[in-house]
Design a protein around this motif. Structure first.
Motif, PDB file in Angstrom:
ATOM      1  N   ALA A   8       0.648  -0.944   0.228  1.00  0.00           N
ATOM      2  CA  ALA A   8      -0.140  -0.007  -0.076  1.00  0.00           C
ATOM      3  C   ALA A   8       0.814   1.080   0.198  1.00  0.00           C
ATOM      4  CB  ALA A   8      -1.048  -0.198   1.116  1.00  0.00           C
ATOM      5  N   ASP A   9       2.092   0.934   0.549  1.00  0.00           N
ATOM      6  CA  ASP A   9       2.614   2.626   1.405  1.00  0.00           C
ATOM      7  C   ASP A   9       2.948   2.996  -0.348  1.00  0.00           C
ATOM      8  OD1 ASP A   9       4.462   3.937   2.860  1.00  0.00           O
ATOM      9  OD2 ASP A   9       5.615   3.997   1.336  1.00  0.00           O
ATOM     10  N   VAL A  12      -0.141   5.014  -1.663  1.00  0.00           N
ATOM     11  CA  VAL A  12      -0.667   6.285  -1.217  1.00  0.00           C
ATOM     12  C   VAL A  12       0.065   7.541  -1.238  1.00  0.00           C
ATOM     13  CG1 VAL A  12      -0.254   7.582   0.768  1.00  0.00           C
ATOM     14  CG2 VAL A  12      -0.344   5.355   0.814  1.00  0.00           C
ATOM     15  N   SER A  69      -4.776   1.111   5.997  1.00  0.00           N
ATOM     16  CA  SER A  69      -5.140   0.383   4.586  1.00  0.00           C
ATOM     17  C   SER A  69      -6.411   0.536   4.954  1.00  0.00           C
ATOM     18  CB  SER A  69      -4.526  -1.344   4.610  1.00  0.00           C
ATOM     19  OG  SER A  69      -3.533  -1.116   4.300  1.00  0.00           O
ATOM     20  N   TRP A  88      -1.989   6.739   6.682  1.00  0.00           N
ATOM     21  CA  TRP A  88      -0.453   6.255   6.785  1.00  0.00           C
ATOM     22  C   TRP A  88       0.554   6.776   8.148  1.00  0.00           C
ATOM     23  CZ3 TRP A  88      -1.295   2.137   4.783  1.00  0.00           C
ATOM     24  CH2 TRP A  88      -1.080   1.573   4.206  1.00  0.00           C
ATOM     25  N   ALA A  91      -0.152   3.109  10.250  1.00  0.00           N
ATOM     26  CA  ALA A  91      -0.499   2.315   9.337  1.00  0.00           C
ATOM     27  C   ALA A  91       1.331   2.243  10.403  1.00  0.00           C
ATOM     28  CB  ALA A  91       0.324   2.105   8.100  1.00  0.00           C
ATOM     29  N   PHE A 159      -5.193  -1.023  -1.358  1.00  0.00           N
ATOM     30  CA  PHE A 159      -5.573  -1.332  -0.110  1.00  0.00           C
ATOM     31  C   PHE A 159      -6.624  -2.732   0.217  1.00  0.00           C
ATOM     32  CE2 PHE A 159      -5.040   3.615  -1.020  1.00  0.00           C
ATOM     33  CZ  PHE A 159      -3.645   3.512  -0.527  1.00  0.00           C
ATOM     34  N   SER A 162      -4.100  -4.719   0.672  1.00  0.00           N
ATOM     35  CA  SER A 162      -3.078  -4.858   1.637  1.00  0.00           C
ATOM     36  C   SER A 162      -3.457  -5.273   3.416  1.00  0.00           C
ATOM     37  CB  SER A 162      -2.664  -3.133   2.157  1.00  0.00           C
ATOM     38  OG  SER A 162      -1.898  -3.298   3.224  1.00  0.00           O
ATOM     39  N   MET A 163      -4.675  -4.864   3.388  1.00  0.00           N
ATOM     40  CA  MET A 163      -5.907  -5.023   4.528  1.00  0.00           C
ATOM     41  C   MET A 163      -5.847  -7.154   4.708  1.00  0.00           C
ATOM     42  SD  MET A 163      -8.771  -1.964   4.107  1.00  0.00           S
ATOM     43  CE  MET A 163     -10.401  -3.710   5.113  1.00  0.00           C
TER      44      MET A 163
END
Length: 187
Positions: A8-9, A12, A69, A88, A91, A159, A162-163
Motif C-alpha cells: 500500500a505504501d 499512498v 490501509s 498512514w 500504519a 488497500f 493490504s488489508m
C-alpha cells in the motif's frame, strides 16, 4: 508485515495526488508522518517488548497496518484527503511496533552458530515482502487501468489487498511466543 505495509505504501501518493487531485505535499506528508510514527513505534516497542512480548506487539502492529490501509481505502473512495496523513501515521506506528519483535524472536530462537542463517532468512523475507507487495499492488493498479477504472478505484483494490495480508499476519502472529525466548529463560 512488509508485504502488508509496502503493498500500500507505494500507492499512498498516487491515491492522494493522481486519484484524488490533492497537492503533492499531501502525499509527501502522509509518507513523512508514517516515517515519524514508525520511529516512534520502534522506540516504544523497545521499551515494551520485554513486558508485553512479541505476540501482543505484533498483533497490535498488524492491526494498525490493517487500520491504516482501511482508512486509505476510504480516502481512495472519497473521504477527505487529509485522512491520508492520519491513516498512514497509524500504519507507520503499527510497523514500528511489530517489525523489531519479529526479528528479535527469530534471532533468539536460532540455534547457536545459526544466527547468520536466521538473519539472512529475515532479510530475504523482508525484501521478498516488499517486492511482492509493491509488485502485486502495481499489477492491481495496471489491471484496473486496463479495465478503464479510475486511479482511485484501482488503488482502492490495493488497500483491500493490504488489508487481507495484514489480517493474515494478525492471525499468524498468534503463533509468536508470549515472551521473547531470553525472557522465558530468565523467568
Amino acid at each position: 508485515l512488509t508485504c502488508a505495509l509496502f503493498s500500500a505504501d507505494a500507492y499512498v501518493p498516487l491515491t492522494v495526488v493522481d486519484g484524488r487531485g490533492a497537492a503533492t505535499w499531501v502525499g509527501g506528508a502522509a509518507l513523512s508522518a508514517a516515517a515519524l510514527t514508525w520511529a516512534t513505534g520502534a522506540w516504544l516497542q523497545s521499551r515494551w517488548v520485554h513486558a508485553s512480548g512479541p505476540r501482543l506487539l505484533d498483533r497490535v502492529g498488524f492491526g494498525l497496518v490493517f487500520t491504516g490501509s482501511a482508512l486509505m481505502l476510504t480516502v481512495a473512495l472519497g473521504s477527505p484527503v487529509a485522512v491520508a496523513v492520519l491513516a498512514w501515521s497509524i500504519a507507520g506506528f503499527g510497523m514500528g511496533l511489530a517489525y523489531a519483535p519479529l526479528s528479535a524472536t527469530v534471532l533468539a530462537e536460532a540455534l547457536p552458530g545459526e544466527e547468520g542463517n536466521a538473519s539472512a532468512s529475515l532479510q530475504l523475507s523482508d525484501m521478498l515482502g516488499i517486492a511482492l507487495g509493491t509488485g502485486i499492488g502495481g499489477r492491481i493498479v495496471a489491471a484496473a487501468d486496463h479495465a478503464g477504472w479510475s486511479i482511485a478505484h484501482g488503488t482502492a483494490l490495493v488497500f483491500v489487498f493490504s488489508m487481507v495480508v495484514a489480517a493474515g499476519g494478525l492471525l499468524a502472529a498468534g503463533r509468536l511466543p508470549l515472551r521473547l525466548p531470553e525472557d522465558r529463560v530468565a523467568a
